[in-house]
Design an enzyme around this catalytic site. Structure first.
Site: not given
Ligand SMILES: O=C(O)[C@H](O)[C@@H](O)[C@H](O)[C@H](O)CO
Ligand SMILES: [Zn+2]
Length: 301
Positions: A105, A206
């Site tokens: 991620n 996020d």
């Molecule tokens: O981009 C990210 O960080 C994850 O891959 C996403 O899927 C969303 O942000 C997550 O669902 C929210 O928590």
């Molecule tokens: Zn993210």
């Protein structure tokens, strides 16, 4: 302090399924970002307003500058080099080989040129996934991979304090912004603690970036906002609302890093939501914040 001249503009209606990892490239006056499930890296030229897109062979969750030119990116569970001209990727290292449902991620380069990125289980719906499957890693300039910890749900926002002595980190489902002591020489982290707990309406933390005053900006997924935090007092200093709910990440860019760019997502919105927020999945520019950011660090390998 806060001037009331804040302006928010959707500069690109890219309809990203999940836009993420905005990075300002000063040399080209461009914003790089990814659309994770679309397996797409984009480069938006702020002068010509044109976008170039490179499609890769797996979900691409972050992109970063590279000192030797071009870029690096996290693709699937690989740290990759990205050749823009050839639209090709080269694997530099692979993580989580025993976890076939995992992917990288968010990721960012530290002030010494190490590429930090964490993993997560693939989602079945936004924020719905097998828990505790992720880990945090970094790719050193010599391509050695360091693993810091496991048990991560959704590895997300990361940045370093201006004196490089603190590493800030978000595991989204902890609803917390955490800090570690950071040793820039060795790349080691220690002494994890929480510096801010999100309030209910702020939803899911996020992406994150730091400003020149050492304050943290966190994009709130489902919260439709970025918030500015003082990591020393644990207080929220400012809230800036955007016209879309799924704000995913933020960075500073533009002239002297005086503008903020925010990515967003469309996945998880129903047709009614989309009618109310037609710019969902777009790239937003915020001006008039009255505080600047710092340039991104390039990967040194
Ligand atoms: O981009 C990210 O960080 C994850 O891959 C996403 O899927 C969303 O942000 C997550 O669902 C929210 O928590
Ligand atoms: Zn993210």
């Amino acid at each position: 302090m806060t001037m009331s001249s804040i302006k928010i503009e959707c500069v690109l209606r890219e309809n990203c399924r999940c836009g993420e990892s905005p990075v300002w490239e000063e040399a080209s006056k461009s914003l790089l970002f990814v659309d994770i499930p679309a397996k797409k890296v984009c480069r938006w030229d702020s002068l010509s307003k044109q976008v170039q897109r490179v499609i890769v062979d797996a979900p691409v969750s972050s992109v970063a500058l590279r000192q030797s030119g071009d870029y690096v990116a996290t693709v699937g569970t690989n740290f990759c080099a990205l050749n823009w001209e050839n639209q090709s990727t080269l694997v530099l290292a692979t993580v989580d080989k025993d976890k076939k449902n995992n992917r990288f991620n968010d990721g960012k380069v530290d002030p010494a040129g190490r590429y930090f990125a964490g993993t997560m289980a693939e989602e079945t719906a936004p924020a719905v996934l097998e828990r505790h499957q992720g880990s945090l890693y970094s790719l050193f300039p010599n391509h050695h991979v360091e693993k810091y910890f496991d048990q991560v749900d959704i590895s997300n926002g990361l940045d370093w304090s201006l004196d490089h002595k603190i590493f800030y980190y978000i595991d989204s489902l902890s609803y917390s912004v955490d800090a570690f002591d950071y040793d820039l020489q060795t790349g080691k982290i220690s002494n994890r603690r929480s510096v801010y707990k999100l309030e209910r309406e702020e939803q899911i933390p996020d992406g994150m970036c730091i400003d020149v005053e050492g304050k943290l900006w966190v994009a709130c997924y489902n919260g439709g906002r970025v918030i500015r935090l003082d990591p020393e007092t644990g207080k929220r200093l400012q809230t800036v609302k955007l016209p879309v709910d799924k704000t995913t990440s933020c960075c500073f860019g533009g002239k002297d890093y005086s503008e903020m760019y925010v990515t967003s997502a469309r996945d998880g919105l129903d047709s009614e939501d989309l009618l109310r927020q037609p710019e969902a999945g777009g790239i937003f520019k915020i001006t008039g914040l009255g505080v600047k950011g710092i340039p991104p660090h390039p990967y040194a390998g």
